[in-house]
Design a protein around this motif. Structure first.
Motif, PDB file in Angstrom:
ATOM      1  N   MET A  16      46.431  42.145  37.895  1.00  0.00           N
ATOM      2  CA  MET A  16      45.326  42.050  38.805  1.00  0.00           C
ATOM      3  C   MET A  16      45.811  41.375  40.071  1.00  0.00           C
ATOM      4  O   MET A  16      46.388  40.404  40.404  1.00  0.00           O
ATOM      5  N   ASN A  17      45.520  42.280  41.170  1.00  0.00           N
ATOM      6  CA  ASN A  17      45.680  41.951  42.525  1.00  0.00           C
ATOM      7  C   ASN A  17      45.097  40.604  43.137  1.00  0.00           C
ATOM      8  O   ASN A  17      44.253  40.082  42.624  1.00  0.00           O
ATOM      9  N   VAL A  18      45.409  39.979  44.544  1.00  0.00           N
ATOM     10  CA  VAL A  18      44.983  39.101  44.651  1.00  0.00           C
ATOM     11  C   VAL A  18      43.680  39.234  45.230  1.00  0.00           C
ATOM     12  O   VAL A  18      42.685  38.191  44.817  1.00  0.00           O
ATOM     13  N   GLN A  19      43.025  40.109  45.701  1.00  0.00           N
ATOM     14  CA  GLN A  19      41.418  40.354  46.011  1.00  0.00           C
ATOM     15  C   GLN A  19      40.798  40.247  44.697  1.00  0.00           C
ATOM     16  O   GLN A  19      39.666  39.635  44.731  1.00  0.00           O
ATOM     17  N   GLU A  20      41.296  40.813  43.369  1.00  0.00           N
ATOM     18  CA  GLU A  20      40.535  40.956  42.342  1.00  0.00           C
ATOM     19  C   GLU A  20      40.516  39.380  41.873  1.00  0.00           C
ATOM     20  O   GLU A  20      39.681  39.019  41.140  1.00  0.00           O
ATOM     21  N   LEU A  21      41.654  38.528  41.976  1.00  0.00           N
ATOM     22  CA  LEU A  21      41.670  37.304  41.560  1.00  0.00           C
ATOM     23  C   LEU A  21      40.785  36.261  42.385  1.00  0.00           C
ATOM     24  O   LEU A  21      40.156  35.565  41.858  1.00  0.00           O
ATOM     25  N   LEU A  22      40.584  36.660  43.751  1.00  0.00           N
ATOM     26  CA  LEU A  22      39.612  35.893  44.510  1.00  0.00           C
ATOM     27  C   LEU A  22      37.858  36.077  43.934  1.00  0.00           C
ATOM     28  O   LEU A  22      37.403  35.247  43.837  1.00  0.00           O
ATOM     29  N   LEU A  23      37.738  37.143  43.663  1.00  0.00           N
ATOM     30  CA  LEU A  23      36.482  37.473  43.064  1.00  0.00           C
ATOM     31  C   LEU A  23      36.266  37.191  41.786  1.00  0.00           C
ATOM     32  O   LEU A  23      35.600  36.460  41.369  1.00  0.00           O
ATOM     33  N   ARG A  24      37.402  37.107  40.953  1.00  0.00           N
ATOM     34  CA  ARG A  24      37.318  36.630  39.356  1.00  0.00           C
ATOM     35  C   ARG A  24      37.199  35.192  39.487  1.00  0.00           C
ATOM     36  O   ARG A  24      36.253  34.617  38.436  1.00  0.00           O
ATOM     37  N   TYR A  25      37.801  34.457  40.408  1.00  0.00           N
ATOM     38  CA  TYR A  25      37.364  32.985  40.283  1.00  0.00           C
ATOM     39  C   TYR A  25      36.429  32.352  41.390  1.00  0.00           C
ATOM     40  O   TYR A  25      36.490  31.372  41.726  1.00  0.00           O
ATOM     41  N   ASP A  26      35.871  33.438  41.914  1.00  0.00           N
ATOM     42  CA  ASP A  26      34.886  32.979  43.218  1.00  0.00           C
ATOM     43  C   ASP A  26      35.332  32.174  43.983  1.00  0.00           C
ATOM     44  O   ASP A  26      34.777  31.239  44.470  1.00  0.00           O
ATOM     45  N   LEU A  27      36.697  32.399  44.643  1.00  0.00           N
ATOM     46  CA  LEU A  27      37.222  31.785  45.569  1.00  0.00           C
ATOM     47  C   LEU A  27      37.154  32.329  46.818  1.00  0.00           C
ATOM     48  O   LEU A  27      36.997  33.447  47.150  1.00  0.00           O
ATOM     49  N   SER A  28      37.088  31.513  47.875  1.00  0.00           N
ATOM     50  CA  SER A  28      36.672  31.984  49.232  1.00  0.00           C
ATOM     51  C   SER A  28      38.135  32.121  50.134  1.00  0.00           C
ATOM     52  O   SER A  28      37.844  32.756  51.197  1.00  0.00           O
ATOM     53  N   SER A  29      39.018  31.670  49.728  1.00  0.00           N
ATOM     54  CA  SER A  29      40.350  31.827  50.321  1.00  0.00           C
ATOM     55  C   SER A  29      41.661  31.992  49.417  1.00  0.00           C
ATOM     56  O   SER A  29      41.695  31.432  48.383  1.00  0.00           O
ATOM     57  N   ARG A  30      42.441  32.827  50.242  1.00  0.00           N
ATOM     58  CA  ARG A  30      43.722  32.868  49.376  1.00  0.00           C
ATOM     59  C   ARG A  30      44.564  31.485  49.043  1.00  0.00           C
ATOM     60  O   ARG A  30      45.324  31.296  48.210  1.00  0.00           O
TER      61      ARG A  30
END
Length: 83
Positions: free
Chosen positions: A1-15
């Motif tokens: 799972m790439n970084v963008q998908e991880l941000l969406l998965r965990y509802d994160l607003s920043s890397r």
């Protein structure tokens, strides 16, 4: 799972938040042939556990990764050889 998908998965607003979680877990993302970072399935399991811990209102600093334990059956028979 790439970084963008991880941000969406965990509802994160920043890397930065994602990388803080990875640091807590002691993980570094792998890179594909195009040098794009991604999480392995094993890392996802731990990231999901940490996410649930945080959602429960607990601090990242109190998260303890479950350790894999080898279980030996009580019915194990041991033999010894005498010379």
């Amino acid at each position: 799972m790439n970084v963008q998908e991880l941000l969406l998965r965990y509802d994160l607003s920043s890397r930065a938040t994602l990388y803080t979680r990875l640091k807590v877990l002691g993980f570094e993302l792998a890179k594909d042939d195009n040098e794009k970072a991604f999480a392995t399935p094993e890392q996802l399991v731990h990231l999901d556990q940490l996410h649930e811990h945080i959602k429960a209102g607990k601090k990242m600093s109190t998260f303890v990764q479950p350790s894999q334990a080898d279980v030996v059956s009580a019915k194990t028979v041991q033999f010894s050889v005498h010379s």
